[in-house]
Design an enzyme around this catalytic site. Structure first.
Site, PDB file in Angstrom:
ATOM      1  CB  CYS A 263      62.544  36.372  55.075  1.00  0.00           C
ATOM      2  SG  CYS A 263      63.441  37.093  56.442  1.00  0.00           S
TER       3      CYS A 263
ATOM      4  CB  CYS B 248      61.602  36.086  58.813  1.00  0.00           C
ATOM      5  SG  CYS B 248      61.837  37.593  57.858  1.00  0.00           S
TER       6      CYS B 248
END
Lengths: 106, 287
Positions: free
Chosen positions: A30, A33
């Site tokens: 991700c 993230c």
């Protein structure tokens, strides 16, 4: 480094913590993230005495992620007195995040 | 580490082009991101009556002239779509697919899209509703999802999801004629509402309901608050002051995305102000 908490440690490190805990639910694939990661590190440094900051990998700890209905990441959840008290979905710039979490530990 | 830009401008309509011209004149290292045509709106406007000095110019003529202008100054228009702008304090990281671009300042000049939200779209955002299927795909492994595609880009996302999910429904909101690979069911109906309790659980159509675990909406430009997390809005626009500053230091907005009136002269002027504000921000950083 922010402590990574596994499924087995979640009760001990998060639910039974004396300090409020900010949990960063993330995954390696991700991108946002990765953007949030330095923000979390910095908050952990800055407020370490009052606030505990940990991260949970949603791929490795899918049960915890399911239990807290994580379906978009990064998601941050603030835990206090064994309960999830506030959920933030997505990246936030540090000053904005600080403002929103400060009510839970100051 | 990648090189760091002084200014990254997102959008190459009149506001973005004007910002790029002014940043270039001030000798800043800049990157101009845009998509095909730059300004579909200029492209479609037959005649512009109110742009001072160029009476009755055709929209398309002005569009081409603007692009020639920046190109003659050595400014390249990089055809990339920004997925996210992340403020990290001292710098911005701008995600374009898998690439991360670093910049000291950023100017948003993406224009405004006229599409309305579907009922429930904002309510379930982050709870079963998202704008980037490929970003969240692994979370929907083995589940049923629907993609509402406003552009053909949605087709790729649907095909990608079909490799991960047990069932994918594709709902095209445009004239759709292609064939999709994988286990994808096409639904040619207009979605009225995204339904659910705490979490999205389906889509309501005129005569039916579709039960799914997640809904993705693929639009031409991501909603502002998705593109720039933490950005403050005022009604549907980015909240700015006279200097085109947003609530995030080093981030500016110009043109239609920064508010009404949606006019060419205003966009061009705001692009200039945004660029000059960014320049003075960078100069202050040095001291």
């Amino acid at each position: 480094m922010v402590l990574e908490v596994s499924q087995n440690e979640f009760d001990k490190e998060v639910l039974n913590s004396q300090r409020p805990v900010l949990v960063d639910f993330y995954a390696d694939w991700c991108q946002p993230c990765k953007m949030l990661s330095p923000v979390i590190e910095s908050i952990s440094h800055k407020y370490g005495e009052m606030l505990k900051v940990v991260k949970v990998n949603v791929d490795k700890s899918a049960d915890i992620a399911n239990q807290y209905s994580i379906n978009s990441i990064p998601t941050l959840i603030m835990f206090k007195d064994k309960k999830a008290v506030k959920t933030f979905v997505g990246f936030k710039p540090q000053p904005i995040l600080e403002k929103e979490i400060s009510e839970f530990f100051s | 580490m990648n090189e760091i830009y002084d200014v990254v401008i997102i959008g190459c309509g009149p506001a973005g082009l004007s910002a790029s011209i002014n940043a270039k004149i001030r000798n800043k290292k800049l990157l101009l991101l845009g998509v095909e045509l730059c300004s579909p709106k200029l492209h479609k406007t037959p005649i512009i009556y109110n742009y001072p000095g160029l009476p009755n110019i055709k929209g398309e003529d002005l569009r081409q002239s603007l692009i020639r202008h920046v190109e003659s100054m050595g400014i390249e228009i990089t055809k990339k779509k920004a997925d996210g702008v992340y403020s990290l304090g001292e710098e911005f990281n701008i995600l374009c697919g898998n690439e991360t671009i670093r910049s000291k300042t950023c100017i948003i000049a993406t224009g405004i899209s006229y599409g309305n939200d579907i009922d429930g779209e904002k309510e379930f955002l982050g709870n079963g509703v998202g704008y980037c299927a490929t970003c969240d795909a692994p979370l929907y492994k083995g589940k049923n999802v629907a993609i509402i595609g406003y552009t053909s880009e949605g087709e790729e996302e649907a095909e990608f999801l079909s490799e991960v999910c047990s069932k994918v429904y594709y709902i095209p909101m445009y004239k759709f004629s292609s064939k999709l690979k994988g286990n994808i069911e096409i639904i040619n109906e207009i979605p009225l509402k995204i339904i659910g309790n705490k979490h999205a659980s389906g889509i309501l159509f005129n005569n039916s309901t579709l039960n799914v675990d997640g809904v993705f909406l693929i639009k031409e430009t991501a909603p502002m608050e998705q593109l720039v997390p933490g950005l403050e809005l005022y009604e549907k626009h980015i909240k700015v002051n006279r200097n085109m500053e947003t609530n995030i230091p080093g981030l500016y907005a110009a043109g239609d995305c920064a508010g009404k009136p949606y006019q060419l002269a205003k966009a061009v002027g705001e692009g200039q102000i945004a660029a000059l504000s960014a320049v003075s921000y960078i100069d202050k950083m040095k001291h």
